[in-house]
Scaffold this motif. Structure first.
Motif, mmCIF file in Angstrom:
data_model
loop_
_atom_site.group_PDB
_atom_site.id
_atom_site.type_symbol
_atom_site.label_atom_id
_atom_site.label_comp_id
_atom_site.label_asym_id
_atom_site.label_seq_id
_atom_site.Cartn_x
_atom_site.Cartn_y
_atom_site.Cartn_z
ATOM 1 N N VAL A 208 7.658 5.863 -33.010
ATOM 2 C CA VAL A 208 7.488 7.295 -32.819
ATOM 3 C C VAL A 208 7.212 7.486 -31.338
ATOM 4 C CG1 VAL A 208 6.415 9.722 -33.171
ATOM 5 C CG2 VAL A 208 6.719 7.800 -34.971
ATOM 6 N N TYR A 210 6.613 10.040 -28.209
ATOM 7 C CA TYR A 210 6.329 11.396 -27.762
ATOM 8 C C TYR A 210 7.098 11.800 -26.179
ATOM 9 C CZ TYR A 210 3.137 12.617 -31.299
ATOM 10 O OH TYR A 210 2.472 12.873 -32.644
ATOM 11 N N VAL A 303 12.243 16.256 -37.507
ATOM 12 C CA VAL A 303 11.419 15.846 -38.612
ATOM 13 C C VAL A 303 12.316 15.663 -39.710
ATOM 14 C CG1 VAL A 303 9.357 16.205 -39.545
ATOM 15 C CG2 VAL A 303 9.722 16.732 -37.128
ATOM 16 N N TYR A 310 13.983 9.762 -45.004
ATOM 17 C CA TYR A 310 13.807 9.143 -43.664
ATOM 18 C C TYR A 310 13.947 7.362 -43.811
ATOM 19 C CZ TYR A 310 11.593 6.517 -39.923
ATOM 20 O OH TYR A 310 11.027 5.509 -38.976
ATOM 21 N N ILE A 328 11.668 7.879 -33.780
ATOM 22 C CA ILE A 328 11.764 8.983 -33.772
ATOM 23 C C ILE A 328 11.285 9.699 -32.632
ATOM 24 C CG2 ILE A 328 10.336 11.019 -34.863
ATOM 25 C CD1 ILE A 328 10.094 9.178 -37.443
ATOM 26 N N THR A 330 9.987 12.935 -30.556
ATOM 27 C CA THR A 330 8.873 14.179 -31.167
ATOM 28 C C THR A 330 7.856 14.688 -29.928
ATOM 29 O OG1 THR A 330 7.865 14.888 -32.899
ATOM 30 C CG2 THR A 330 6.772 12.966 -31.918
ATOM 31 N N SER A 531 5.801 13.642 -43.967
ATOM 32 C CA SER A 531 6.723 13.097 -43.092
ATOM 33 C C SER A 531 5.955 13.476 -41.694
ATOM 34 C CB SER A 531 8.084 13.858 -42.715
ATOM 35 O OG SER A 531 9.075 13.441 -43.740
ATOM 36 N N ILE A 535 4.395 10.948 -38.763
ATOM 37 C CA ILE A 535 4.798 10.766 -37.462
ATOM 38 C C ILE A 535 3.445 10.967 -36.380
ATOM 39 C CG2 ILE A 535 5.900 12.426 -35.638
ATOM 40 C CD1 ILE A 535 8.100 13.141 -37.749
ATOM 41 N N ARG A 542 2.844 1.657 -39.000
ATOM 42 C CA ARG A 542 3.973 2.379 -39.564
ATOM 43 C C ARG A 542 4.480 1.899 -40.899
ATOM 44 N NH1 ARG A 542 3.876 7.053 -37.181
ATOM 45 N NH2 ARG A 542 3.374 7.024 -35.072
#
Length: 631
Positions: A208, A210, A303, A310, A328, A330, A531, A535, A542
């Motif tokens: 994930v 950011y 998302v 997913y 991902i 995000t 979900s 995240i 994970r």
């Protein structure tokens, strides 16, 4: 009699079986009832297709997805295997002919939807044919706890009455233990053998990331990966925007969503599967039956609606066993927006009642009446007439379809096409002499490329909105231009077809299904929140967290995901950078990009330092995705 391996080599590109497919195929041939849980890409279809070719009779395959049914039948026909699909487009006479072929023509497969199975004619015809066994695809749809529950699946136990001696194989790619129990219970499968393959993918790294700038981060990702990539977006508009952005930066990309014509979808898929355009930007409409070995990364810039979705989408990466990535992208604004969008676009019981009432008014259905014909249906026009929100209305219509109140045939979708038959100069000479068509012709030229060279799919409704006139007036003008030889225009005035499955009883019709609507809305929201929790998680590996959701418990961390890697990051080493960040943020609020520019530091070290400060509540993220001090 051929062996399963000989059949496999003849029709498929496999040279040997993979576990546990060999065990499943053996069990089906033996006559066992089977429930199969194999992750996406696990080869579920051959588990029933190979036994069907070896056994006498017809294998009846039930699937909820018309597009997938068509793909499967086309694939079998290409292998010279006889298969038939019963779709809503077949007339009663065509259905009778199809069953004659099944009975006397050596056909091995009959594909149909659970809704089609409710037809008395089809039920009577199934009794008359020799059935080898039933294959129930997407079997999680039978459970109210599944991520795509369909009440029509609860009626599949009628198959036992139609063919008491036939066995079942139920297949799904995603199911929790509760869903597996519901499958065996609701299908009334006795002494079922459960085949369950681990979801663990040792070659797949979950990360994930950011970021405030998805596009810049995407360029970094696609710049590092030379093999194929899938990028999942939130909506059709974003799909096209991301694709165009990548093309502008000289990457070979294409896009795919549910609003494209069949030809456009086929072109995009062919271009991607052949590696002509190795990057596919798509909504979750892209995925059914996708089996490409060299997908090196699956990127989500949205998302996922559920962890079931997913894990299926992420699992399309690394099927060749090589190191691959699920990424991902995000930020806090995206996570907040996901919950907000869900609430805005999820129809309440009151809203479903309103849409049902509007549909009956739209087609002038009287109370107590149930018309038997199909009606042409355009969602855009319907929403315009009643001033409705497009996505919320579509979701309400899908609820009515899920609950067997209506049937929406979106695959009917014949699109209007247009091609100019005169040269550019001749066209503008015509406009000078006939100015009444000036606005429409110039809009078409601005909106569609290559319209002089080939037939182009057009949308009259979009043209009418841009010109501020009615769609019928656009159609009238185009027909005039067609008549005098300026264009060749084929008009199809609907996006899909709609039929009513019950008599009109207004509120009572919806009151009967209100409990289902409320339960499914709540369940979908819980799955979205699962979900989001996945995240936001910064503490648990994970891989461990994802497997635990599917009742698969492991204790060893993967050591590769962003959570595992962040734990190896030494906060003492980061302390000088942390001190600098705090000093800079004392006087201003800055994004991570702005901080990186000022500090001229390693991006990974900066992000890890920001994570540490966020975890310790020393800093916070503003609504503008900037960092600020908490004291």
């Amino acid at each position: 009699m051929s062996s399963p391996l000989e059949i496999l080599k003849k029709h498929w590109n496999y040279t040997q079986f993979r576990k546990p497919q060999e065990e499943i195929i053996t069990a089906v041939i033996k006559g066992d009832n089977c429930v199969v849980l194999l992750p996406t890409g696990g080869g579920k279809s051959i588990c029933y297709q190979i036994p069907a070719l070896l056994l006498d009779g017809v294998c009846i395959v039930v699937s909820p997805l018309i597009a997938l049914i068509k793909d499967q039948v086309e694939s079998l026909l290409e292998k010279n295997i006889k298969a038939i699909a019963l779709t809503s487009q077949l007339s009663q006479d065509e259905i009778i002919i199809a069953f004659d072929n099944l009975q006397f023509g050596g056909y091995k497969f009959l594909y149909l939807s659970p809704e089609k199975l409710q037809s008395k004619l089809i039920q009577d015809k199934i009794k008359q044919i020799n059935v080898s066994f039933f294959a129930i695809d997407e079997a999680h749809c039978i459970s109210e706890w599944g991520h795509d529950f369909r009440p029509s699946y609860l009626k599949l136990n009628i198959l036992k009455e139609l063919q008491p001696n036939a066995n079942f194989i139920a297949l799904t790619a995603t199911a929790t233990q509760k869903v597996l129990e519901d499958i065996t219970k609701n299908l009334e499968i006795e002494n079922a053998t459960i085949f369950k393959k681990s979801f663990q993918r040792n070659n797949l790294t979950y990360q994930v990331i950011y970021t405030e700038n998805y596009y810049e981060k995407l360029l970094q990702i696609v710049g590092r990966i030379t093999d194929s990539i899938i990028i999942y977006t939130n909506n059709r508009k974003q799909t096209k925007e991301v694709n165009n952005y990548l093309i502008r930066h000289n990457y070979k990309s294409t896009y795919y969503h549910g609003g494209l014509s069949n030809q456009e979808k086929n072109n995009a898929y062919s271009s991607w599967i052949s590696d002509k355009t190795p990057i596919m930007v798509a909504t979750n409409a892209f995925g059914m039956g996708i089996d490409k070995s060299n997908v090196r990364a699956v990127v989500h810039i949205n998302v996922p609606n559920s962890l079931e979705n997913y894990i299926q989408e992420a699992g399309r990466a690394g099927r060749d066993g090589k190191e691959s990535y699920s990424l991902i992208l995000t930020n806090e604004a995206t996570l907040f927006d996901a919950e907000n969008r869900f609430k805005l676009n999820t129809p309440s019981i009151k809203y479903v009642k309103q849409i049902y009432s509007n549909l009956n008014q739209f087609y002038k259905i009287s109370i107590g009446e149930q018309p038997i014909e199909f009606f042409n249906f355009s969602l855009q026009e319907f929403c315009l007439v009643y001033n409705l929100k497009l996505l919320q209305t579509y979701n309400a219509i899908k609820i009515l379809e899920r609950e067997n109140i209506i049937l929406l045939d979106e695959n009917y979708s014949k699109k209007s096409t247009l091609k100019f038959l005169v040269s550019n100069n001749q066209l503008f000479n015509y406009i000078d002499k006939h100015p009444k068509h000036n606005n429409l012709i110039k809009l078409i030229l601005r909106s569609y490329g290559g319209i002089f060279e080939h037939y182009t799919v057009i949308n009259e409704f979009n043209l009418s909105k841009k010109l501020g006139i009615k769609k019928n007036e656009i159609i009238k003008e185009l027909k005039e231009l067609h008549k005098i030889g300026i264009v060749n225009y084929t008009c199809e005035n609907s996006d899909s077809r709609l039929s009513f499955l019950v008599i009109r009883e207004d509120d009572y019709t919806i009151n009967r299904i209100s409990k289902n609507i409320e339960q499914q809305n709540n369940l979908k929201f819980e799955k979205l929140q699962a979900s989001i929790s996945f995240i936001r998680n910064k503490k648990v590996c994970r891989n461990i967290m994802l497997l635990a959701y599917f009742n698969e418990i492991i204790t060893e961390s993967c050591g590769k995901c962003d959570v595992c890697k962040s734990k190896t990051y030494n906060s003492k080493i980061a302390q000088p950078l942390i001190d600098q960040i705090i000093k800079i943020l004392k006087d201003q609020e800055l994004s991570s990009q702005q901080l990186a520019t000022i500090l001229k530091c390693n991006e990974k070290q900066l992000l890890n330092s920001l994570k540490l400060l966020l975890e310790k509540n020393k800093i916070a993220i503003t609504s503008q995705n900037k960092f600020k001090l908490n004291f």
